[in-house]
Design an enzyme around this catalytic site. Structure first.
Site, mmCIF file in Angstrom:
data_model
loop_
_atom_site.group_PDB
_atom_site.id
_atom_site.type_symbol
_atom_site.label_atom_id
_atom_site.label_comp_id
_atom_site.label_asym_id
_atom_site.label_seq_id
_atom_site.Cartn_x
_atom_site.Cartn_y
_atom_site.Cartn_z
ATOM 1 N N GLY A 31 -62.640 27.310 82.482
ATOM 2 C CA GLY A 31 -62.406 27.898 83.735
ATOM 3 C C GLY A 31 -60.908 27.897 83.984
ATOM 4 O O GLY A 31 -60.016 27.978 83.208
ATOM 5 N N LEU A 33 -59.408 30.788 84.757
ATOM 6 C CA LEU A 33 -59.358 31.866 83.782
ATOM 7 C C LEU A 33 -58.024 32.526 83.952
ATOM 8 O O LEU A 33 -57.611 33.022 85.180
ATOM 9 C CB LEU A 33 -60.234 32.836 84.124
ATOM 10 C CG LEU A 33 -62.025 32.214 83.923
ATOM 11 C CD1 LEU A 33 -62.819 33.381 84.108
ATOM 12 C CD2 LEU A 33 -61.993 31.479 82.371
ATOM 13 N N HIS A 34 -57.331 32.746 83.122
ATOM 14 C CA HIS A 34 -55.977 33.510 82.749
ATOM 15 C C HIS A 34 -55.958 34.678 81.927
ATOM 16 O O HIS A 34 -57.235 34.757 81.329
ATOM 17 C CB HIS A 34 -54.726 32.650 82.707
ATOM 18 C CG HIS A 34 -54.863 31.713 81.371
ATOM 19 N ND1 HIS A 34 -55.195 32.173 80.109
ATOM 20 C CD2 HIS A 34 -55.054 30.493 81.029
ATOM 21 C CE1 HIS A 34 -55.177 31.321 79.072
ATOM 22 N NE2 HIS A 34 -55.237 30.146 79.981
ATOM 23 N N ASP A 35 -55.033 35.399 81.833
ATOM 24 C CA ASP A 35 -55.148 36.637 80.837
ATOM 25 C C ASP A 35 -55.641 36.231 79.614
ATOM 26 O O ASP A 35 -56.191 37.303 78.655
ATOM 27 C CB ASP A 35 -53.937 37.348 80.846
ATOM 28 C CG ASP A 35 -54.356 38.884 80.989
ATOM 29 O OD1 ASP A 35 -55.216 39.128 82.049
ATOM 30 O OD2 ASP A 35 -53.652 39.708 80.233
ATOM 31 N N HIS A 37 -58.110 34.020 78.774
ATOM 32 C CA HIS A 37 -59.289 33.976 78.389
ATOM 33 C C HIS A 37 -59.964 35.416 78.811
ATOM 34 O O HIS A 37 -60.856 35.857 78.215
ATOM 35 C CB HIS A 37 -59.797 33.364 79.869
ATOM 36 C CG HIS A 37 -59.584 31.594 79.656
ATOM 37 N ND1 HIS A 37 -58.518 31.276 80.731
ATOM 38 C CD2 HIS A 37 -60.032 30.779 79.148
ATOM 39 C CE1 HIS A 37 -58.559 29.861 80.743
ATOM 40 N NE2 HIS A 37 -59.315 29.596 79.668
ATOM 41 N N GLU A 148 -56.853 31.522 69.609
ATOM 42 C CA GLU A 148 -56.063 30.797 68.197
ATOM 43 C C GLU A 148 -54.896 30.035 68.628
ATOM 44 O O GLU A 148 -54.376 29.319 68.072
ATOM 45 C CB GLU A 148 -55.510 32.086 67.566
ATOM 46 C CG GLU A 148 -56.584 32.738 66.696
ATOM 47 C CD GLU A 148 -55.902 34.012 65.839
ATOM 48 O OE1 GLU A 148 -54.660 34.400 66.093
ATOM 49 O OE2 GLU A 148 -56.633 34.803 65.030
ATOM 50 N N LYS A 149 -54.651 29.962 70.079
ATOM 51 C CA LYS A 149 -53.798 28.974 70.388
ATOM 52 C C LYS A 149 -54.180 27.570 70.319
ATOM 53 O O LYS A 149 -53.149 26.817 69.699
ATOM 54 C CB LYS A 149 -53.429 29.022 72.132
ATOM 55 C CG LYS A 149 -52.423 28.165 72.596
ATOM 56 C CD LYS A 149 -52.165 28.291 73.905
ATOM 57 C CE LYS A 149 -53.078 27.596 74.890
ATOM 58 N NZ LYS A 149 -53.117 26.040 74.956
ATOM 59 N N ASP A 150 -55.341 27.489 70.372
ATOM 60 C CA ASP A 150 -56.073 25.900 70.036
ATOM 61 C C ASP A 150 -56.561 26.051 68.694
ATOM 62 O O ASP A 150 -57.587 25.935 68.152
ATOM 63 C CB ASP A 150 -57.224 25.664 70.851
ATOM 64 C CG ASP A 150 -56.757 25.595 72.352
ATOM 65 O OD1 ASP A 150 -55.986 24.544 72.629
ATOM 66 O OD2 ASP A 150 -57.118 26.307 73.089
ATOM 67 N N ARG A 187 -52.753 24.598 81.797
ATOM 68 C CA ARG A 187 -51.806 23.394 82.160
ATOM 69 C C ARG A 187 -50.562 24.177 82.556
ATOM 70 O O ARG A 187 -49.887 23.260 83.035
ATOM 71 C CB ARG A 187 -51.835 22.621 80.965
ATOM 72 C CG ARG A 187 -53.146 21.960 80.635
ATOM 73 C CD ARG A 187 -53.312 20.677 79.610
ATOM 74 N NE ARG A 187 -54.241 19.951 79.815
ATOM 75 C CZ ARG A 187 -55.305 19.962 79.066
ATOM 76 N NH1 ARG A 187 -55.443 20.813 77.881
ATOM 77 N NH2 ARG A 187 -56.406 19.323 79.040
HETATM 78 O O1 PAF Z 1 -61.012 25.408 74.959
HETATM 79 C C1 PAF Z 1 -61.684 25.127 75.588
HETATM 80 O O2 PAF Z 1 -61.293 25.589 76.706
HETATM 81 C C2 PAF Z 1 -62.576 24.154 75.594
HETATM 82 O O3 PAF Z 1 -62.109 23.093 74.560
HETATM 83 C C3 PAF Z 1 -63.920 24.432 75.226
HETATM 84 C C4 PAF Z 1 -64.018 25.127 73.598
HETATM 85 C C5 PAF Z 1 -64.450 25.661 76.197
HETATM 86 C C6 PAF Z 1 -64.902 23.361 75.008
HETATM 87 O O4 PAF Z 1 -65.118 22.531 76.541
#
Ligand code: PAF
Length: 283
Positions: A31, A33-35, A37, A148-150, A187
């Site tokens: 949740g 949600l930003h651009d 997402h 890809e940030k994560d 964040r």
């Molecule tokens: O990247 C995220 O927002 C979370 O790690 C995810 C993949 C939704 C799992 O909770």
């Protein structure tokens, strides 16, 4: 858009789509949600007839001293954005729905969680992989979309899908950035105006390292040590700044053609992560 909180109801709707042969795309989120997402959602919409987005702030991927309680929860605004993006279903389960009993089984990860965020956030990736596994089993999508940030998260999910034979495709979507280069993240809203002004230096640092590597600088340790010192001088606390092989996430070695610079740094209590891929010419 339908908002569904119940697993049985979601499964029966999806069973209907499946019977009609509709490809199903899934975008799991926490949740706020930003651009970034919304870019995942737009990419999903291009690939599939039906799109499910989940919002669930997953407690098991937060450490005891992390920001689970304060994590921004903006469900109404999020739902509005998803309606505008023409999403079919928002899956919005409660903690009791996702973890109804004492959970004794979880996903274990080897090697891929030893460094970077896995080292600084013990247990994080196990909690993340477990909830993603549960969500995949609930939604049973044909494809799922992650930022890809994560980068380490994405690598772990790809490995999990391959090792555990999930019948779905994983798509990584490039990082969405603010105009000044800061990677979009929920964040970022924790940053004070002064910290927000300094924050883009993280991405600038990655660009500088990339520039030196592309020019032929061979001493990666020297590059990352100097860059960490400069970040710290600018007010960051650098957790890690490493150059790795982008396929294996092992430290880069001579002859690697695709590298990734991975970084996590704190500004005050706010932890920022970012990465940058480098394709070297294989001559
Ligand atoms: O990247 C995220 O927002 C979370 O790690 C995810 C993949 C939704 C799992 O909770």
């Amino acid at each position: 858009m339908q908002t569904i909180t119940d697993i049985i109801q979601l499964r029966s709707l999806i069973a209907g789509w499946r019977a009609a042969d509709h490809p199903i795309a899934f975008v799991p989120t926490m949740g706020n949600l930003h651009d970034g997402h919304m870019k995942l959602v737009r990419t999903a919409k291009h690939r599939a007839l039906k799109v499910v987005v989940s919002i669930f702030v997953n407690p098991t991927q937060f450490g005891p001293h992390e920001d689970f309680d304060n994590y921004p929860r903006t469900e109404q605004q999020d739902a509005q954005k998803l309606v505008t993006a023409d999403v079919d279903v928002l899956f919005l389960p409660s903690i009791d729905i996702m973890y109804p009993q004492r959970n004794l089984i979880s996903i274990g990860i080897h090697e891929l969680n030893q460094d970077y965020c896995g080292k600084s956030r013990p247990g994080h990736f196990e909690g993340m992989a477990t909830i993603v596994c549960k969500l995949f089993n609930i939604v049973q999508p044909d494809m799922a979309f992650f930022g890809e940030k994560d980068f380490q998260q994405l690598a772990i999910i790809r490995q999990m899908v391959s090792d555990l034979n999930f019948p779905l495709l994983i798509y990584g979507v490039p990082t969405q950035r603010e105009d000044d280069g800061l990677a979009m993240s929920s964040r970022n809203s924790y940053l004070t105006p002064q910290q927000r002004a300094v924050a883009p230096k993280l991405y600038q640092t990655l660009l500088t390292i990339k520039h030196h590597i592309v020019k032929g600088e061979p001493d990666f340790d020297q590059l990352t040590n100097q860059a960490s010192a400069e970040l710290n001088q600018a007010g960051f606390f650098t957790e890690y700044l490493n150059i790795a092989n982008s396929d294996t996430l092992q430290p880069a070695s001579p002859g690697d053609n695709t590298l990734i610079i991975l970084a996590a740094a704190k500004l005050g209590n706010t932890r920022l992560i970012d990465n940058l891929t480098i394709h070297l010419n294989s001559a």
